[in-house]
Design a protein around this motif. Structure first.
Motif, mmCIF file in Angstrom:
data_model
loop_
_atom_site.group_PDB
_atom_site.id
_atom_site.type_symbol
_atom_site.label_atom_id
_atom_site.label_comp_id
_atom_site.label_asym_id
_atom_site.label_seq_id
_atom_site.Cartn_x
_atom_site.Cartn_y
_atom_site.Cartn_z
ATOM 1 N N THR A 172 0.849 -1.191 0.000
ATOM 2 C CA THR A 172 0.000 0.000 0.000
ATOM 3 C C THR A 172 0.886 1.242 0.000
ATOM 4 O OG1 THR A 172 -1.764 -1.122 1.202
ATOM 5 C CG2 THR A 172 -1.740 1.291 1.313
ATOM 6 N N VAL A 173 0.577 2.173 -0.889
ATOM 7 C CA VAL A 173 1.359 3.416 -0.964
ATOM 8 C C VAL A 173 0.463 4.558 -0.476
ATOM 9 C CG1 VAL A 173 2.699 4.953 -2.439
ATOM 10 C CG2 VAL A 173 2.612 2.503 -2.945
ATOM 11 N N ARG A 174 0.922 5.239 0.582
ATOM 12 C CA ARG A 174 0.104 6.316 1.175
ATOM 13 C C ARG A 174 0.239 7.612 0.375
ATOM 14 N NH1 ARG A 174 2.731 6.987 6.428
ATOM 15 N NH2 ARG A 174 1.198 8.620 6.799
ATOM 16 N N THR A 175 1.445 8.027 0.117
ATOM 17 C CA THR A 175 1.703 9.238 -0.675
ATOM 18 C C THR A 175 3.010 9.033 -1.434
ATOM 19 O OG1 THR A 175 2.959 10.341 1.067
ATOM 20 C CG2 THR A 175 0.590 10.792 0.992
ATOM 21 N N MET A 176 3.291 9.998 -2.285
ATOM 22 C CA MET A 176 4.522 9.884 -3.074
ATOM 23 C C MET A 176 5.155 11.267 -3.210
ATOM 24 S SD MET A 176 4.772 8.148 -6.789
ATOM 25 C CE MET A 176 3.954 9.450 -7.690
ATOM 26 N N HIS A 177 6.468 11.290 -3.271
ATOM 27 C CA HIS A 177 7.173 12.548 -3.565
ATOM 28 C C HIS A 177 7.885 12.392 -4.901
ATOM 29 C CE1 HIS A 177 9.086 16.389 -2.741
ATOM 30 N NE2 HIS A 177 10.185 15.865 -3.252
ATOM 31 N N ASN A 219 -0.816 12.647 -3.887
ATOM 32 C CA ASN A 219 -1.684 11.679 -3.210
ATOM 33 C C ASN A 219 -2.311 10.725 -4.217
ATOM 34 O OD1 ASN A 219 -1.456 12.834 -0.528
ATOM 35 N ND2 ASN A 219 -2.655 14.552 -1.339
ATOM 36 N N PRO A 220 -2.683 9.519 -3.771
ATOM 37 C CA PRO A 220 -3.326 8.556 -4.676
ATOM 38 C C PRO A 220 -4.556 9.190 -5.349
ATOM 39 C CG PRO A 220 -2.748 7.475 -2.634
ATOM 40 C CD PRO A 220 -2.477 8.939 -2.427
ATOM 41 N N GLY A 221 -4.713 8.907 -6.622
ATOM 42 C CA GLY A 221 -5.836 9.437 -7.383
ATOM 43 C C GLY A 221 -5.506 10.731 -8.099
ATOM 44 N N GLU A 222 -4.454 11.426 -7.670
ATOM 45 C CA GLU A 222 -4.065 12.667 -8.349
ATOM 46 C C GLU A 222 -3.287 12.364 -9.617
ATOM 47 O OE1 GLU A 222 -3.772 15.598 -4.430
ATOM 48 O OE2 GLU A 222 -1.967 15.159 -5.574
ATOM 49 N N GLU A 223 -3.443 13.266 -10.581
ATOM 50 C CA GLU A 223 -2.757 13.058 -11.850
ATOM 51 C C GLU A 223 -1.270 13.403 -11.731
ATOM 52 O OE1 GLU A 223 -5.776 14.332 -11.600
ATOM 53 O OE2 GLU A 223 -6.843 12.728 -12.682
ATOM 54 N N ILE A 224 -0.454 12.598 -12.410
ATOM 55 C CA ILE A 224 0.991 12.834 -12.441
ATOM 56 C C ILE A 224 1.396 13.484 -13.763
ATOM 57 C CG2 ILE A 224 3.259 11.716 -12.438
ATOM 58 C CD1 ILE A 224 2.012 9.473 -10.743
ATOM 59 N N VAL A 225 0.828 12.986 -14.850
ATOM 60 C CA VAL A 225 1.266 13.474 -16.157
ATOM 61 C C VAL A 225 0.101 13.541 -17.135
ATOM 62 C CG1 VAL A 225 1.945 11.137 -16.882
ATOM 63 C CG2 VAL A 225 2.963 13.104 -18.012
ATOM 64 N N LYS A 242 5.846 6.680 0.053
ATOM 65 C CA LYS A 242 5.665 6.531 1.494
ATOM 66 C C LYS A 242 4.701 5.375 1.706
ATOM 67 C CE LYS A 242 6.728 11.238 2.833
ATOM 68 N NZ LYS A 242 6.268 12.507 3.460
ATOM 69 N N LEU A 243 5.207 4.277 2.256
ATOM 70 C CA LEU A 243 4.381 3.110 2.536
ATOM 71 C C LEU A 243 3.820 3.226 3.953
ATOM 72 C CD1 LEU A 243 6.813 0.423 1.055
ATOM 73 C CD2 LEU A 243 5.094 1.808 -0.144
ATOM 74 N N ASP A 281 4.789 1.653 6.576
ATOM 75 C CA ASP A 281 5.794 1.545 7.640
ATOM 76 C C ASP A 281 7.172 2.079 7.265
ATOM 77 O OD1 ASP A 281 6.210 -0.349 5.733
ATOM 78 O OD2 ASP A 281 6.633 -1.993 7.122
ATOM 79 N N ARG A 282 7.325 2.550 5.994
ATOM 80 C CA ARG A 282 8.651 3.032 5.588
ATOM 81 C C ARG A 282 8.550 3.832 4.296
ATOM 82 N NH1 ARG A 282 8.002 -2.029 3.608
ATOM 83 N NH2 ARG A 282 8.961 -2.556 1.610
ATOM 84 N N GLU A 283 9.685 4.364 3.886
ATOM 85 C CA GLU A 283 9.763 5.056 2.598
ATOM 86 C C GLU A 283 10.729 4.298 1.697
ATOM 87 O OE1 GLU A 283 9.126 9.650 4.193
ATOM 88 O OE2 GLU A 283 11.057 9.047 3.347
ATOM 89 N N ARG A 284 10.523 4.431 0.385
ATOM 90 C CA ARG A 284 11.478 3.803 -0.541
ATOM 91 C C ARG A 284 11.471 4.563 -1.866
ATOM 92 N NH1 ARG A 284 7.918 -1.627 -1.818
ATOM 93 N NH2 ARG A 284 6.340 -0.606 -3.129
ATOM 94 N N TRP A 285 12.643 4.617 -2.506
ATOM 95 C CA TRP A 285 12.739 5.150 -3.855
ATOM 96 C C TRP A 285 12.288 4.078 -4.838
ATOM 97 C CZ3 TRP A 285 13.514 10.127 -4.867
ATOM 98 C CH2 TRP A 285 14.096 10.911 -3.883
ATOM 99 N N VAL A 286 11.503 4.452 -5.825
ATOM 100 C CA VAL A 286 11.124 3.509 -6.873
ATOM 101 C C VAL A 286 12.353 3.312 -7.752
ATOM 102 C CG1 VAL A 286 9.592 3.125 -8.847
ATOM 103 C CG2 VAL A 286 8.729 4.269 -6.787
ATOM 104 N N SER A 287 12.762 2.059 -7.912
ATOM 105 C CA SER A 287 14.026 1.805 -8.609
ATOM 106 C C SER A 287 13.856 1.671 -10.114
ATOM 107 C CB SER A 287 14.689 0.548 -8.048
ATOM 108 O OG SER A 287 13.829 -0.560 -8.187
#
Lengths: 76, 144
Positions: B47-52, B90-96, B130-131, B133-139
């Protein structure tokens, strides 16, 4: 001569800063800039740009260049 | 041609309508193909809560310009619109949003895909998730 080394995304966290001025010898290449900042090999896939154009680790740099290092792209 | 990095959420349909109304090619374009990419609330089983989304100011716009120029010339496009979010998303928001206008449909369809695929490999953007329980860069990007 001096160049501005920039780091983005996970590399910024790994190196500890996003931008640093680096003194390197004349006839230096991108690889020399990387070693001057990190003191180690890339160890993973690292992309390179000079003055916002893609380059590679063997490309020559000149005084005042902006040399950027970043991980594979994940936009879109 | 219009390329823009957005720091705030945008509505792609409003953007398309406004851009189309102001476009000088309105009477020449027989086709418009669009792609809208949005944020999912899951990735790789988590599950992804938010993204930067981070970018390289100056280089990102420059590379997007190179991509759009190449594809436009190759396919004879009338116009292209590219909007891309950065910052906290946030989930549901447009990226591109990519819009391609051409006289006939093939050029618009093909170009929209070409621009998106090139963007995902050449335009400097990086996602940090942002998951729970943690954060991670998408590889890596998903294959398509």
């Amino acid at each position: 001569m001096s160049v501005n080394a920039r780091f983005f995304a996970s590399l910024k966290e790994r190196v500890g800063h996003g931008s640093v001025s680096v003194d390197v010898a004349e006839a230096a290449c991108v690889r020399d800039v990387w070693y001057a900042v990190t003191g180690e090999g890339p160890g993973e896939e690292v992309l390179v740009a000079i003055n916002k154009e893609y380059a590679d680790f063997d490309a020559a740099v000149v005084d005042g260049d902006e040399v950027a290092f970043f991980p594979p792209i994940t936009g879109g | 041609m219009h390329i823009e990095i957005r720091h705030q959420a945008f509505n792609p349909w409003h953007e398309l309508e406004a851009y189309t109304r102001s476009a000088s090619h309105r009477n020449q374009a027989g086709a418009c193909a669009t792609f809208v990419g949005s944020m999912r609330d899951f990735n790789e089983g988590d599950t992804v809560r938010t993204m930067h989304l981070e970018h390289y100011p100056g280089m990102t716009e420059k590379q997007l310009g190179v991509i759009v120029d190449e594809v436009s010339k190759e396919n004879g496009l009338l116009d292209v619109l590219v909007l891309h979010r950065v910052g906290d998303i946030n989930p549901g928001e447009e990226i591109v949003l990519v819009g391609c206008w051409s006289s006939h449909r093939k050029a618009a369809f093909d170009s929209c895909r070409l621009i998106m695929e090139a963007l995902k490999s050449k335009a400097p953007f990086w996602k940090k998730e942002k998951l729970l329980d943690r954060e991670r860069w998408v590889s890596r990007n998903t294959p398509g």
